[in-house]
Design an enzyme around this catalytic site. Sequence first.
Site, PDB file in Angstrom:
ATOM      1  CE  LYS A  53      -1.678   0.642   4.216  1.00  0.00           C
ATOM      2  NZ  LYS A  53      -0.971   1.867   4.613  1.00  0.00           N
ATOM      3  NE  ARG A 103      -3.172   2.520  11.712  1.00  0.00           N
ATOM      4  CZ  ARG A 103      -2.441   1.951  11.259  1.00  0.00           C
ATOM      5  NH1 ARG A 103      -2.461   0.770  10.605  1.00  0.00           N
ATOM      6  NH2 ARG A 103      -0.987   2.505  10.917  1.00  0.00           N
ATOM      7  NE  ARG A 129       8.820  -7.282   3.192  1.00  0.00           N
ATOM      8  CZ  ARG A 129       7.852  -6.548   3.863  1.00  0.00           C
ATOM      9  NH1 ARG A 129       7.741  -6.421   5.115  1.00  0.00           N
ATOM     10  NH2 ARG A 129       7.106  -6.222   2.949  1.00  0.00           N
ATOM     11  NE  ARG A 141      11.872  -5.616   9.039  1.00  0.00           N
ATOM     12  CZ  ARG A 141      10.886  -5.034   8.896  1.00  0.00           C
ATOM     13  NH1 ARG A 141      11.048  -3.547   9.171  1.00  0.00           N
ATOM     14  NH2 ARG A 141       9.494  -4.962   8.213  1.00  0.00           N
ATOM     15  NE  ARG A 153       2.497  -5.808  11.107  1.00  0.00           N
ATOM     16  CZ  ARG A 153       3.306  -5.427  10.130  1.00  0.00           C
ATOM     17  NH1 ARG A 153       4.232  -6.383   9.666  1.00  0.00           N
ATOM     18  NH2 ARG A 153       3.114  -4.381   9.387  1.00  0.00           N
TER      19      ARG A 153
END
Length: 212
Positions: free
Chosen positions: A13, A88, A123, A156, A167
Amino acid sequence: MNLIFLGAPGAGKGTQAEVVSEALNIPQISTGNILREAAKNGTEYGLKAKAAMDAGALVSDDIVIGILKERIAQDDCKNGFILDGFPRTVPQAEALDAMSIRIDKVIEINVADETIKQRVSGRRVCEGCGASYHVEYKPSKVEGVCDKCGAKTVIRKDDQPEVVLERLATYHEKTAPLKDYYEKQGKLVTVDGQEEVADTSKLTLAAVGAEK
């Protein structure tokens, strides 16, 4: 043009908001940034936000929207703005409407959860220089070792599969209902995220009428 960008964490996004910001020459407004800026500048709402943040509390919606209103009154927003990260929740969207903040279009970057999980959990970041890699799309020459400085590459905490799923669950519970809210207003445009970022960008630019 006043825009809101929606999308699950890891859907890209922010990247798409940046592309549109550049194409239309309108600012991309991130809630976190404007809160910190207002606190630093000592505005009325900024001081209230700072007090909440210093106390480790959530900054209330009315303070966030007050800061937002101050921000979009600035000269660089006269031709429009992009809200990235706010609202949100549906109550926040209702509060925006109640304060007469006009929104023209809401762009949703739609990517399947499984694809996001694969993207994000792949990642890797270098502990030394911060260079970023991806085990599938952009691997380092030697697995676990940074090409640039030779330090170790790590996953991470935010990119751990279980954190990503958490999330995503929060997004579906609290933020996804905004799609229905804005669809009823005739403002929602869904862009399906493509494998290549450039292909998603073409679709996003077309959605806001800024094709290159």
